[in-house]
Write an enzyme that holds these catalytic residues in place. Sequence first.
Site, PDB file in Angstrom:
ATOM      1  N   SER A  60       0.837  -1.193   0.000  1.00 39.78           N
ATOM      2  CA  SER A  60       0.000   0.000   0.000  1.00 39.78           C
ATOM      3  C   SER A  60       0.872   1.243   0.000  1.00 39.78           C
ATOM      4  O   SER A  60       1.967   1.234   0.573  1.00 39.78           O
ATOM      5  CB  SER A  60      -0.897   0.004   1.241  1.00 39.78           C
ATOM      6  OG  SER A  60      -1.555   1.240   1.364  1.00 39.78           O
ATOM      7  N   TYR A  93      -1.349  -0.775  10.411  1.00 39.57           N
ATOM      8  CA  TYR A  93      -1.534  -1.095   8.999  1.00 39.57           C
ATOM      9  C   TYR A  93      -0.363  -0.567   8.173  1.00 39.57           C
ATOM     10  O   TYR A  93       0.226  -1.295   7.373  1.00 39.57           O
ATOM     11  CB  TYR A  93      -2.848  -0.494   8.503  1.00 39.57           C
ATOM     12  CG  TYR A  93      -3.111  -0.745   7.041  1.00 39.57           C
ATOM     13  CD1 TYR A  93      -3.609  -1.969   6.606  1.00 39.57           C
ATOM     14  CD2 TYR A  93      -2.866   0.238   6.088  1.00 39.57           C
ATOM     15  CE1 TYR A  93      -3.846  -2.208   5.258  1.00 39.57           C
ATOM     16  CE2 TYR A  93      -3.099   0.007   4.735  1.00 39.57           C
ATOM     17  CZ  TYR A  93      -3.589  -1.210   4.338  1.00 39.57           C
ATOM     18  OH  TYR A  93      -3.819  -1.440   3.005  1.00 39.57           O
TER      19      TYR A  93
END
Length: 176
Positions: A60, A93
């Site tokens: 990501s 995350y």
Amino acid sequence: MQSLHVLVCNAGTFALPWTLTKDGLETTFQVNHLGHFYLVQLLQDVLCRSAPARVIVVSSESHRFTDINDSSGKLDLSRLSPSQSDYWAMLAYNRSKLCNLLFSNELHRRLSPRGVTSNAVHPGNMMFSSLHRNSWVYTLLFTLARPFTKSMVLNSGKQHSRQGSQGQAGPLWLGM
């Protein structure tokens, strides 16, 4: 297993409350990074025997918004599996995705001489996915941001998930 030419590591979770796995590690880190790492380690010999082979790690862009080093620049392992008092879901995350990127780079360095390449890919902004389903705050944020992203595809007047179209383009291209 006889051969394996493409392995896509795409397991992921986001915005979980702080929990530990039965291994005693923070859940986001274990699911998003250690699961991929372990799977690749188990399949490494098969991948090498199958060369040419590819490992694609779905990461990501959020890896850019964190680091895993302390103030002196040394790796701080406590940031990877933080205590409950030091936990923030978004940082967990981001750190797991940074580990994905670092892992993919190191895997490529080690295995490319044996015919196995590794690449990390950002699938795009997943504002129309259910990745944020664990937090009403992130659900609200993603809903507000959705009109300003490319994550919505219109087809016959219906909204379709970027996951089902553009979000898969990067991993599929790398796998071909």
